[in-house]
Design a protein around this motif. Structure first.
Motif, PDB file in Angstrom:
ATOM      1  N   THR A 150       0.826  -1.210   0.000  1.00  0.00           N
ATOM      2  CA  THR A 150       0.000   0.000   0.000  1.00  0.00           C
ATOM      3  C   THR A 150       0.858   1.257   0.000  1.00  0.00           C
ATOM      4  O   THR A 150       0.476   2.268  -0.596  1.00  0.00           O
ATOM      5  N   ALA A 151       2.023   1.212   0.653  1.00  0.00           N
ATOM      6  CA  ALA A 151       2.934   2.365   0.613  1.00  0.00           C
ATOM      7  C   ALA A 151       3.427   2.610  -0.812  1.00  0.00           C
ATOM      8  O   ALA A 151       3.555   3.756  -1.257  1.00  0.00           O
ATOM      9  N   ILE A 152       3.701   1.527  -1.542  1.00  0.00           N
ATOM     10  CA  ILE A 152       4.126   1.650  -2.941  1.00  0.00           C
ATOM     11  C   ILE A 152       2.995   2.211  -3.792  1.00  0.00           C
ATOM     12  O   ILE A 152       3.205   3.098  -4.637  1.00  0.00           O
ATOM     13  N   LEU A 153       1.773   1.715  -3.578  1.00  0.00           N
ATOM     14  CA  LEU A 153       0.624   2.223  -4.331  1.00  0.00           C
ATOM     15  C   LEU A 153       0.449   3.716  -4.090  1.00  0.00           C
ATOM     16  O   LEU A 153       0.214   4.481  -5.029  1.00  0.00           O
ATOM     17  N   ARG A 154       0.568   4.144  -2.841  1.00  0.00           N
ATOM     18  CA  ARG A 154       0.459   5.564  -2.526  1.00  0.00           C
ATOM     19  C   ARG A 154       1.527   6.369  -3.260  1.00  0.00           C
ATOM     20  O   ARG A 154       1.231   7.411  -3.862  1.00  0.00           O
ATOM     21  N   ALA A 155       2.779   5.923  -3.208  1.00  0.00           N
ATOM     22  CA  ALA A 155       3.864   6.670  -3.840  1.00  0.00           C
ATOM     23  C   ALA A 155       3.658   6.799  -5.346  1.00  0.00           C
ATOM     24  O   ALA A 155       3.966   7.836  -5.940  1.00  0.00           O
ATOM     25  N   LEU A 156       3.115   5.764  -5.973  1.00  0.00           N
ATOM     26  CA  LEU A 156       2.874   5.798  -7.413  1.00  0.00           C
ATOM     27  C   LEU A 156       1.654   6.633  -7.782  1.00  0.00           C
ATOM     28  O   LEU A 156       1.545   7.111  -8.915  1.00  0.00           O
ATOM     29  N   SER A 157       0.729   6.812  -6.833  1.00  0.00           N
ATOM     30  CA  SER A 157      -0.531   7.495  -7.139  1.00  0.00           C
ATOM     31  C   SER A 157      -0.362   8.983  -7.410  1.00  0.00           C
ATOM     32  O   SER A 157      -1.308   9.634  -7.847  1.00  0.00           O
ATOM     33  N   PHE A 158       0.814   9.523  -7.149  1.00  0.00           N
ATOM     34  CA  PHE A 158       1.057  10.936  -7.426  1.00  0.00           C
ATOM     35  C   PHE A 158       1.485  11.175  -8.870  1.00  0.00           C
ATOM     36  O   PHE A 158       1.745  12.318  -9.262  1.00  0.00           O
ATOM     37  N   TYR A 159       1.544  10.099  -9.656  1.00  0.00           N
ATOM     38  CA  TYR A 159       1.951  10.206 -11.065  1.00  0.00           C
ATOM     39  C   TYR A 159       0.786   9.824 -11.977  1.00  0.00           C
ATOM     40  O   TYR A 159      -0.185   9.188 -11.551  1.00  0.00           O
ATOM     41  N   GLN A 160       0.876  10.228 -13.217  1.00  0.00           N
ATOM     42  CA  GLN A 160      -0.172   9.960 -14.199  1.00  0.00           C
ATOM     43  C   GLN A 160      -0.056   8.513 -14.675  1.00  0.00           C
ATOM     44  O   GLN A 160       0.476   8.223 -15.747  1.00  0.00           O
ATOM     45  N   LEU A 161      -0.572   7.624 -13.855  1.00  0.00           N
ATOM     46  CA  LEU A 161      -0.495   6.191 -14.104  1.00  0.00           C
ATOM     47  C   LEU A 161      -1.826   5.551 -13.774  1.00  0.00           C
ATOM     48  O   LEU A 161      -2.531   5.989 -12.859  1.00  0.00           O
ATOM     49  N   LYS A 162      -2.169   4.498 -14.499  1.00  0.00           N
ATOM     50  CA  LYS A 162      -3.330   3.696 -14.130  1.00  0.00           C
ATOM     51  C   LYS A 162      -2.818   2.566 -13.256  1.00  0.00           C
ATOM     52  O   LYS A 162      -2.003   1.742 -13.677  1.00  0.00           O
ATOM     53  N   LEU A 163      -3.316   2.524 -12.028  1.00  0.00           N
ATOM     54  CA  LEU A 163      -2.755   1.654 -11.004  1.00  0.00           C
ATOM     55  C   LEU A 163      -3.796   0.705 -10.444  1.00  0.00           C
ATOM     56  O   LEU A 163      -4.971   1.047 -10.320  1.00  0.00           O
ATOM     57  N   LEU A 164      -3.325  -0.468 -10.057  1.00  0.00           N
ATOM     58  CA  LEU A 164      -4.174  -1.459  -9.397  1.00  0.00           C
ATOM     59  C   LEU A 164      -3.355  -2.174  -8.336  1.00  0.00           C
ATOM     60  O   LEU A 164      -2.197  -2.529  -8.567  1.00  0.00           O
ATOM     61  N   LEU A 165      -3.953  -2.370  -7.168  1.00  0.00           N
ATOM     62  CA  LEU A 165      -3.356  -3.222  -6.139  1.00  0.00           C
ATOM     63  C   LEU A 165      -4.195  -4.483  -6.025  1.00  0.00           C
ATOM     64  O   LEU A 165      -5.427  -4.408  -5.948  1.00  0.00           O
ATOM     65  N   ILE A 166      -3.529  -5.634  -6.005  1.00  0.00           N
ATOM     66  CA  ILE A 166      -4.207  -6.925  -5.875  1.00  0.00           C
ATOM     67  C   ILE A 166      -3.856  -7.533  -4.523  1.00  0.00           C
ATOM     68  O   ILE A 166      -2.676  -7.674  -4.181  1.00  0.00           O
ATOM     69  N   GLU A 167      -4.874  -7.859  -3.748  1.00  0.00           N
ATOM     70  CA  GLU A 167      -4.691  -8.537  -2.461  1.00  0.00           C
ATOM     71  C   GLU A 167      -5.602  -9.757  -2.422  1.00  0.00           C
ATOM     72  O   GLU A 167      -6.801  -9.651  -2.646  1.00  0.00           O
TER      73      GLU A 167
END
Length: 463
Positions: free
Chosen positions: A18-35
């Protein structure tokens, strides 16, 4: 870009993922976390000491030490932005004999200096003045003022929620069972049958990181599970610091620490095992906790326990964190081998992973409208005055608002981690039926993918 096509997919919903997802969310990227579990913070992240370590005792020059160094600078801002419960109480490593004193002076003091962490020697009198419960046999100890405690449940959830606010998605309840290499990325096959295409993936799967690596043919490291058993008490203990033993080669040892949401934590043990899901507690484990803590605080055997639990942490065959692209498949970046300092190091790990993705070819362009501060999502309604959790004085409104958050809980444990309900002396015996009624009646998103903050505020449900 289609619904199942992403720039980066993070595999694993613990503190690191989740820390990685947060850090990436500040960039223009389409993101998904799978748990694969029904909520974030269901693995190693949910059963730890809650201590934010400075890294004073980490091996200088290691990847772990570098991540902890970075994290020390990042934690103050995260606490403020994400409203993470955090107490900078400091720690004291207790020496009970001359041998331990020599080890502190000749090993841990120079080690701390090499890692840039301030420490100082305290006399016996100084320690007992601040911590009267500590053993009278102490001859002094090493103060580490930068050590702190926080709520790991809150931190994990807050990392995920701010990412969702910034447009990231979270998929719960189905893990990755196969990874297919494609010309322009990877295709992830989930247990549910869903297929996801992504340009890059991050392996933050904790205890299962080596198994995710093996899905692309990478067997460069192995993960061994190590169980840690804890005892939680709400007895008053006259300490103001985290009380640390002198570590062994195997672990940081059994400690006594305040808990940010109340009470004191004793533990953990360090038991290597083969089973990655065995979180059982044992009489031998409880005895090991009490015997270890008794050396630090003689009265621990008289304290009543409100809960005993165990966590399982990852021990890596490399002896250090693994943060790099896979040698076999460079579009898969590892964030693996994260053991006892995972909570402390998570922000630094995330920063390093973003750098590794950029080196691997991911183009990063910052968003102009991203949010760093978690907004106040409390829905203002007339307070009913009804107390649901008597032990913790948790109200109906607090639980209903937790059930309406962007990353809403799907289990009673999820409600517990967001509100503190069931954490008290009765351990949920009185309040769980009422919580289940509220979960059944409150309009919350169902298990699956959570989309953007805009969708949440508009009341959209996602299956």
């Amino acid at each position: 870009m289609q619904n199942n096509q992403y720039d980066v997919v993070v595999i694993g919903g613990g503190l690191v993922g989740t820390a990685i997802l947060r850090a990436l969310s500040f960039y223009q990227l389409k993101l998904l976390l799978i748990e694969k579990q029904p909520d974030v913070c269901e693995g190693t992240s949910k059963a730890n000491s809650g201590i934010v370590h400075t890294g004073f005792d980490s091996k200088p020059g290691s990847i772990e030490a570098e991540c902890l160094r970075r994290a020390r600078d990042l934690w103050p801002g995260l606490v403020e932005d994400l409203k993470i419960p955090f107490i900078p109480c400091g720690a004291v490593m207790i020496a009970t004999n001359e041998e331990e004193k020599d080890l502190i002076e000749n090993t841990y003091v120079p080690n701390a200096k090499a890692n840039g962490v301030h420490v100082q020697w305290l006399s016996r009198e100084e320690i007992l003045q601040a911590n009267p419960a500590v053993s009278q046999s102490t001859i002094g100890g090493l103060a580490v003022p930068g050590e702190a405690i926080c709520d790991p449940f809150w931190a994990t959830r807050a990392f995920a929620e701010i990412a969702v606010v910034n447009g990231a998605e979270v998929s719960l309840g189905s893990g990755v069972e196969r990874i297919e290499k494609m010309e322009n990325g990877l295709r992830l096959h989930l247990e549910s049958g869903r297929q996801i295409e992504t340009r890059y993936a991050v392996n933050a799967a904790g205890l299962w990181a080596d198994e995710i690596a093996a899905l692309v043919g990478d067997e460069s490291y192995a993960i061994t599970p190590r169980k840690g058993q804890f005892i939680l008490t709400e007895e008053p203990i006259s300490i103001s610091n985290i009380i640390l033993p002198v570590p062994t080669k195997k672990s940081k040892g059994v400690l006594v620490s305040p808990v940010v949401f109340g009470g004191f934590l004793l533990g953990p043990t360090a038991e290597d095992q083969e089973d990655k899901v065995d979180r059982s507690t044992t009489l031998d484990g409880m005895e090991a906790v009490l015997a270890g803590c008794e050396k630090l605080i003689p009265g621990v055997r008289d304290y009543s326990s409100i809960r005993q639990f165990a966590g399982v942490r990852a021990v890596c065959s490399t002896g250090d964190f693994v943060i790099r692209p896979s040698d076999i498949e460079p579009r898969l970046v590892h964030a693996a081998g994260i053991r006892s300092t995972g909570l402390s190091a998570a922000p630094g790990i995330a920063q390093m992973v973003v750098e590794q993705l950029e080196k691997a070819g991911l183009v990063l362009s910052e968003k102009q409208d991203s949010q760093h501060e978690l907004p106040d999502l409390f829905v203002e309604e007339q307070e009913t005055g009804e107390i649901i959790c008597l032990c913790r004085s948790i109200t109906r409104s607090e639980i209903e608002n937790a059930l309406r958050r962007p990353l809403a809980p799907q289990t009673v444990d999820g409600v517990k981690r967001r509100t503190g309900a069931t954490l008290g002396e009765c351990q949920g015996n009185c309040c769980i039926p009422k919580i289940l009624d509220l979960m059944a009646s409150t309009s919350a998103p169902v298990k699956g993918v959570r989309h953007s903050y805009l969708a949440f505020t508009q009341g959209e449900k996602h299956g």
